[in-house]
Design a protein around this motif. Structure first.
Motif, PDB file in Angstrom:
ATOM      1  N   PRO A 418       0.801  -1.233   0.000  1.00  0.00           N
ATOM      2  CA  PRO A 418       0.000   0.000   0.000  1.00  0.00           C
ATOM      3  C   PRO A 418       0.832   1.280   0.000  1.00  0.00           C
ATOM      4  O   PRO A 418       0.387   2.300  -0.534  1.00  0.00           O
ATOM      5  N   LEU A 419       2.034   1.241   0.575  1.00  0.00           N
ATOM      6  CA  LEU A 419       2.834   2.457   0.675  1.00  0.00           C
ATOM      7  C   LEU A 419       4.142   2.347  -0.103  1.00  0.00           C
ATOM      8  O   LEU A 419       5.115   3.050   0.207  1.00  0.00           O
ATOM      9  N   ALA A 420       4.171   1.507  -1.095  1.00  0.00           N
ATOM     10  CA  ALA A 420       5.355   1.436  -1.957  1.00  0.00           C
ATOM     11  C   ALA A 420       5.592   2.799  -2.592  1.00  0.00           C
ATOM     12  O   ALA A 420       4.678   3.419  -3.132  1.00  0.00           O
ATOM     13  N   GLY A 421       6.821   3.284  -2.507  1.00  0.00           N
ATOM     14  CA  GLY A 421       7.157   4.584  -3.088  1.00  0.00           C
ATOM     15  C   GLY A 421       6.888   5.769  -2.185  1.00  0.00           C
ATOM     16  O   GLY A 421       7.176   6.906  -2.559  1.00  0.00           O
ATOM     17  N   ILE A 422       6.344   5.528  -1.005  1.00  0.00           N
ATOM     18  CA  ILE A 422       6.043   6.609  -0.064  1.00  0.00           C
ATOM     19  C   ILE A 422       7.221   6.766   0.910  1.00  0.00           C
ATOM     20  O   ILE A 422       7.741   5.791   1.442  1.00  0.00           O
ATOM     21  N   ARG A 423       7.634   8.017   1.141  1.00  0.00           N
ATOM     22  CA  ARG A 423       8.705   8.294   2.107  1.00  0.00           C
ATOM     23  C   ARG A 423       8.119   9.003   3.324  1.00  0.00           C
ATOM     24  O   ARG A 423       7.376   9.978   3.192  1.00  0.00           O
ATOM     25  N   VAL A 424       8.478   8.489   4.489  1.00  0.00           N
ATOM     26  CA  VAL A 424       7.999   9.017   5.766  1.00  0.00           C
ATOM     27  C   VAL A 424       9.197   9.502   6.570  1.00  0.00           C
ATOM     28  O   VAL A 424      10.198   8.786   6.696  1.00  0.00           O
ATOM     29  N   LEU A 425       9.098  10.694   7.117  1.00  0.00           N
ATOM     30  CA  LEU A 425      10.104  11.224   8.030  1.00  0.00           C
ATOM     31  C   LEU A 425       9.541  11.126   9.442  1.00  0.00           C
ATOM     32  O   LEU A 425       8.545  11.767   9.769  1.00  0.00           O
ATOM     33  N   ASP A 426      10.177  10.310  10.264  1.00  0.00           N
ATOM     34  CA  ASP A 426       9.693  10.014  11.615  1.00  0.00           C
ATOM     35  C   ASP A 426      10.559  10.750  12.631  1.00  0.00           C
ATOM     36  O   ASP A 426      11.718  10.395  12.839  1.00  0.00           O
ATOM     37  N   LEU A 427       9.973  11.757  13.279  1.00  0.00           N
ATOM     38  CA  LEU A 427      10.657  12.483  14.337  1.00  0.00           C
ATOM     39  C   LEU A 427      10.144  12.073  15.714  1.00  0.00           C
ATOM     40  O   LEU A 427      10.271  12.815  16.681  1.00  0.00           O
ATOM     41  N   GLY A 428       9.570  10.913  15.811  1.00  0.00           N
ATOM     42  CA  GLY A 428       8.878  10.501  17.029  1.00  0.00           C
ATOM     43  C   GLY A 428       9.795  10.206  18.189  1.00  0.00           C
ATOM     44  O   GLY A 428      10.971   9.863  18.037  1.00  0.00           O
ATOM     45  N   LEU A 429       9.208  10.311  19.385  1.00  0.00           N
ATOM     46  CA  LEU A 429       9.893  10.063  20.643  1.00  0.00           C
ATOM     47  C   LEU A 429       9.225   8.892  21.357  1.00  0.00           C
ATOM     48  O   LEU A 429       8.019   8.677  21.222  1.00  0.00           O
ATOM     49  N   ALA A 430       9.981   8.157  22.158  1.00  0.00           N
ATOM     50  CA  ALA A 430       9.468   7.059  22.971  1.00  0.00           C
ATOM     51  C   ALA A 430       8.763   6.024  22.091  1.00  0.00           C
ATOM     52  O   ALA A 430       9.375   5.511  21.155  1.00  0.00           O
ATOM     53  N   ILE A 431       7.465   5.742  22.331  1.00  0.00           N
ATOM     54  CA  ILE A 431       6.790   4.643  21.628  1.00  0.00           C
ATOM     55  C   ILE A 431       5.695   5.126  20.674  1.00  0.00           C
ATOM     56  O   ILE A 431       5.640   4.708  19.516  1.00  0.00           O
ATOM     57  N   ALA A 432       4.809   6.003  21.144  1.00  0.00           N
ATOM     58  CA  ALA A 432       3.584   6.295  20.394  1.00  0.00           C
ATOM     59  C   ALA A 432       3.866   6.771  18.973  1.00  0.00           C
ATOM     60  O   ALA A 432       3.295   6.255  18.007  1.00  0.00           O
ATOM     61  N   GLY A 433       4.748   7.769  18.823  1.00  0.00           N
ATOM     62  CA  GLY A 433       5.075   8.259  17.495  1.00  0.00           C
ATOM     63  C   GLY A 433       5.823   7.228  16.670  1.00  0.00           C
ATOM     64  O   GLY A 433       5.418   6.886  15.544  1.00  0.00           O
ATOM     65  N   PRO A 434       6.935   6.691  17.195  1.00  0.00           N
ATOM     66  CA  PRO A 434       7.699   5.716  16.410  1.00  0.00           C
ATOM     67  C   PRO A 434       6.909   4.471  16.024  1.00  0.00           C
ATOM     68  O   PRO A 434       7.093   3.936  14.929  1.00  0.00           O
ATOM     69  N   TYR A 435       6.015   3.986  16.896  1.00  0.00           N
ATOM     70  CA  TYR A 435       5.279   2.768  16.560  1.00  0.00           C
ATOM     71  C   TYR A 435       4.365   3.004  15.353  1.00  0.00           C
ATOM     72  O   TYR A 435       4.247   2.145  14.474  1.00  0.00           O
ATOM     73  N   GLY A 436       3.729   4.171  15.299  1.00  0.00           N
ATOM     74  CA  GLY A 436       2.902   4.473  14.138  1.00  0.00           C
ATOM     75  C   GLY A 436       3.707   4.470  12.861  1.00  0.00           C
ATOM     76  O   GLY A 436       3.274   3.936  11.827  1.00  0.00           O
ATOM     77  N   ALA A 437       4.901   5.059  12.889  1.00  0.00           N
ATOM     78  CA  ALA A 437       5.743   5.087  11.696  1.00  0.00           C
ATOM     79  C   ALA A 437       6.239   3.694  11.337  1.00  0.00           C
ATOM     80  O   ALA A 437       6.414   3.371  10.157  1.00  0.00           O
ATOM     81  N   GLN A 438       6.487   2.838  12.339  1.00  0.00           N
ATOM     82  CA  GLN A 438       6.894   1.462  12.040  1.00  0.00           C
ATOM     83  C   GLN A 438       5.795   0.720  11.292  1.00  0.00           C
ATOM     84  O   GLN A 438       6.068  -0.056  10.369  1.00  0.00           O
ATOM     85  N   LEU A 439       4.548   0.945  11.656  1.00  0.00           N
ATOM     86  CA  LEU A 439       3.442   0.314  10.932  1.00  0.00           C
ATOM     87  C   LEU A 439       3.422   0.752   9.477  1.00  0.00           C
ATOM     88  O   LEU A 439       3.091  -0.040   8.587  1.00  0.00           O
ATOM     89  N   LEU A 440       3.801   1.998   9.218  1.00  0.00           N
ATOM     90  CA  LEU A 440       3.880   2.465   7.834  1.00  0.00           C
ATOM     91  C   LEU A 440       5.014   1.771   7.092  1.00  0.00           C
ATOM     92  O   LEU A 440       4.889   1.454   5.905  1.00  0.00           O
ATOM     93  N   ASP A 495       6.640  12.365   1.618  1.00  0.00           N
ATOM     94  CA  ASP A 495       5.180  12.323   1.539  1.00  0.00           C
ATOM     95  C   ASP A 495       4.538  12.564   2.898  1.00  0.00           C
ATOM     96  O   ASP A 495       3.438  13.120   2.978  1.00  0.00           O
ATOM     97  N   VAL A 496       5.218  12.123   3.951  1.00  0.00           N
ATOM     98  CA  VAL A 496       4.639  12.167   5.301  1.00  0.00           C
ATOM     99  C   VAL A 496       5.704  12.630   6.288  1.00  0.00           C
ATOM    100  O   VAL A 496       6.856  12.185   6.229  1.00  0.00           O
TER     101      VAL A 496
END
Length: 796
Positions: A418-440, A495-496
């Motif tokens: 679903p996200l082939a070709g999509i680039r995500v920049l993850d500035l997350g801290l601890a778990i909540a932010g990073p875990y969402g980006a890991q799912l992507l 993209d994100v």
């Protein structure tokens, strides 16, 4: 268009029974889809209090799989999404038949165990799945942690003299029953992500697909913090104490009898503000910013927790909860009063935010329940319609079926990730932010973890291992103008952007949405928070404090029955927030594919916990509340027929819900024959019977009579992590990490084209050079940035 939900114009057919499917289709309805709920005869979950919440905004038709199969197939032919919970699909509603009928259909299956060979055919009941997999054990955890048990680790604190009063759950041996259906909740999040991913893939390729998840995968999701296997668990900073039941979890009883939670415990605050006869914030030492003593999450710090807990407990008991809350806010300390979910639903701040909503109800006039939990700035979707009785729209549904389109030939190409070709920049801290980006990343995105240069401690922890897999790491100083310029160059091709830092901090760093939108107008910007919008926005928050606010700690700790609130490591607060953020990003990318416009997405940990406790509802005056499950004080279960029982050796879990189940139980356990299902002494009779033999022996008897029951796993995690079939199927994945050695963790959480359990987490700065070279910098330029300290390279 603005003012309409992102899925406006889509039609969803809901053929589900139970918690997971109902919540999945509720979230699709909340996003604007037209959901046709088909109530099938004999739904064993029709009594659930949550049905009054989860079926809001849906049309409801009462149809029969046999008599009305042609009409159900006709509705599927004209639908965009169909969600079902069949353990074995009826002919004509299986994946191949539905794909042939409607090649653009996104068909989602939610089952008990998916394709796990050793578990297929077992009852798909939340409590029974929790018993079979060891989730009931992980509700409290085990001394030395499950990671220690799975890794064959020798616990250096095995002789720790822990006060039983500080332990998680009741003072008795064995697994404990939770009031929140964690496996089902997790499966609902995962199914919604799978549907969102498949809809986004359909925009690209033109074809639908069959996607799936299961309660077993929900277990793996909800235990991702606690269930890991490491070759070298003694690696610096890796193992934490948060999942050890001996560790005090920051719960204290105040002078007015209320429970409060302060997390992570800060002795300087609790003791510093309470030295006198009033709670007074001293000039220094009581705030996280200037505390002389901090307790980290490192495993050995549990000794400090036990040293200070009695003093903090005594301090808490001297003053009322409201005074503690006031001084904690002034100190900037994460702190909340623990309350039941119904009290949260009566909170005017949550109602104003919209994460609690008041909806019409045919029986009570109006009820309050969880509201909107994912916000898309370009696609607002106010929740305005309540739940109507079954059968309200049966005639309408039959008319729709009569007008269904003829089957169309296959079109488009096979869907990719679903996200082939999509680039995500993850500035997350601890778990909540990073875990969402890991799912992507699991859905095919190229996720760049944008680390601060000093993130070493956190990146070494078990919490980082479960939330940063499959990413590349760039370590950069965003406070340096040269670092910010590099980040802006990345944003132009991204993209994100995804993060969970306080939004004020993002504004000061000039990485807020307005700043980045001017760099890339098509950007999807996702911000996850602790609380709702409003006065609490400025308060520090985490999984634990949001759980106290929303009520999940109250429910799981059997506080209705006089138990002590608990925060279980299976709590979907941080991770639930990450799951919600992934849903929001997928929806925003779907919208961008159709309109070309980016947008701001936001959600919060408090929203996740309100959703986790969404079986709760109340009337606006609080006089009537939903009949949600209430766990007994010893955390055995919610009734004599839906609970854990100790046997002569081991434990059993029952889930007898129907008349057929009851008759089967009477045949299997003759001592209960002639008694009523509601007899007050029924639990005693069953308990005495089960105590006469082992859980394994009773399990065979109950199976032979068709009683929905499971023998509780003897330990958390081992049933799954020691199953080679699950590894072969990718449900548990292994990788080699340069510091912790061979690792095993939860893998495939959703089944869809291109989905994967992503690889190992990166070392901090491991890909800095690689990413900067991709940006077009020369090797000389990168060397100069490294020398100047603007960026940092990784070292093993």
């Amino acid at each position: 268009m603005p003012g309409r939900g992102v899925y406006s114009g889509l039609r969803v057919v809901d053929l589900t029974q139970g918690v997971a499917g109902a919540i999945t289709t509720m979230l699709l309805a909340d996003a604007g889809a037209e959901v046709i709920r088909i109530d099938l005869p004999g739904d064993p979950c029709a009594h659930l209090s949550g049905y009054r919440v989860w079926h809001r905004g849906k049309r409801r038709a009462s149809l029969d799989l046999d008599a009305d199969l042609a009409e159900i197939r006709a509705l599927a032919a004209g639908a965009d999404v169909l969600v079902e919970t069949f353990e074995q699909a009826p002919a004509g509603l299986d994946a191949a038949s539905l794909s042939a009928l409607n090649p653009r259909l996104v068909h989602c299956s939610i089952t008990g165990y998916g394709d796990a060979a050793a578990h297929r055919g077992r009852p798909a009941v939340d409590a029974l799945v929790a018993a079979r997999t060891g989730l009931h054990w992980e509700a409290r955890g085990i001394p030395g942690t499950t990671i220690g048990r799975l890794s064959g680790w020798t616990d250096p604190l095995a002789d720790l003299d822990a006060d039983p009063a500080t332990a998680v759950g009741p003072d008795r041996p064995g697994p404990m029953f939770t009031g929140i259906p964690w496996a089902s909740n997790a499966a609902a999040y995962l199914a919604t992500i799978a549907v969102a991913g498949a809809l986004r893939a359909r925009e690209v390729c033109g074809r639908g697909q069959h996607v799936a998840t299961s309660l077993l995968q929900g277990v793996l999701c909800s235990t991702s913090i606690a269930w890991q296997r490491a070759e070298l668990p003694d690696s610096e900073s890796y193992l934490g104490w948060t999942t050890d039941p001996r560790a005090p979890k920051g719960f204290y009883r105040t002078s007015d009898g209320r429970w409060v939670q302060q997390w992570v415990q800060l002795p300087g605050f609790m003791l510093g503000v309470s030295e006198g006869d009033e709670l007074v914030l001293p000039e220094r030492g009581a705030s996280p910013k200037d505390a002389d003593l901090r307790i980290s999450t490192d495993y050995t710090e549990m000794v400090l927790l036990h040293h200070f807990h009695p003093q903090m407990e005594a301090a808490a008991a001297r003053f009322p909860a409201a005074e503690w809350e006031k001084v904690a806010k002034a100190a900037g300390v994460p702190f909340e009063i623990v309350r039941p979910p119904e009290e949260a639903l009566l909170d005017p701040a949550l109602l104003e935010d919209g994460c609690v909503v008041e909806l019409p109800d045919p029986e009570h006039g109006a009820i309050r329940s969880v509201g909107s939990v994912v916000h898309l700035s370009e696609c607002p979707a106010p929740i305005e319609k309540g739940t109507v009785p079954p059968g309200t729209d049966t005639a309408w549904a039959r008319e729709q079926a009569a007008r269904a389109p003829e089957p169309t030939p296959s079109a488009g190409t096979d869907p990719a990730a679903p996200l082939a070709g999509i680039r995500v920049l993850d500035l997350g801290l601890a778990i909540a932010g990073p875990y969402g980006a890991q799912l992507l990343a699991d859905l095919g995105a190229d996720v760049i973890k944008v680390n601060a240069k000093h993130d070493d401690f956190w990146m070494r922890t078990q919490y980082s291992h479960m939330s940063n897999r499959g990413k590349r790491s760039l370590a950069i100083d965003l406070k340096d103008p040269r670092g910010l310029a590099l980040f802006y160059d990345l944003v132009r091709g991204a993209d994100v952007v995804h993060h969970n830092m306080r939004y004020g901090a993002a504004q000061r760093l000039k990485i807020d949405y307005e700043s980045l939108k001017s760099v890339n107008p098509a950007l999807v910007y996702c911000h996850t928070r602790g609380y709702e919008h409003g006065e609490r926005d400025s308060k520090p928050a985490n999984d634990q404090t949001a759980a106290a606010l929303a009520g999940t700690e109250w429910v799981d700790g059997a506080a209705d029955s006089g138990g002590t609130p608990i925060w279980p490591s299976i709590s979907l607060g941080d991770t639930g927030n990450g799951l919600l953020s992934a849903i929001g990003v997928l929806q925003a990318l779907y919208h961008r594919d159709r309109t070309g416009r980016g947008q701001f997405v936001d959600t919060s940990i408090a929203y996740a916990h309100l959703l986790n406790a969404s079986m709760a509802w109340t009337t606006p005056d609080g006089s009537v509340r939903g009949d949600r499950p209430v766990v007994d004080a010893d955390s055995w279960g919610i009734s004599a027929l839906h609970r854990i029982y100790p046997a002569s050796e081991g434990w059993l879990c029952l889930a007898v819900t129907s008349e057929d189940d009851w008759r089967a139980l009477c045949a299997a356990v003759p001592a209960v024959a002639g008694k009523g299902r509601g007899d007050a002494d029924l639990a005693g009779v069953l308990g005495a019977a089960f105590a006469t033999d082992t859980a394994q022996a009773w399990g065979k008897i109950l199976d032979a009579h068709g009683v929905p029951a499971e023998v509780c796993a003897t330990a958390p995690g081992t049933v799954l992590f020691d199953d080679p079939d699950l590894k072969d199927r990718g449900l548990v994945v292994g990788y080699r990490h340069p510091v912790t050695g061979d690792m095993e963790m939860a893998g495939r959480l959703m089944d869809l084209a291109g989905g994967r359990g992503s690889g190992r987490p990166p070392l901090i700065g491991e890909h800095t050079r690689e990413i900067l070279l991709e940006l077009g910098l020369s090797g000389v330029d990168v060397d100069a940035l490294l020398e100047a300290g603007v960026v940092r390279d990784g070292v093993a």
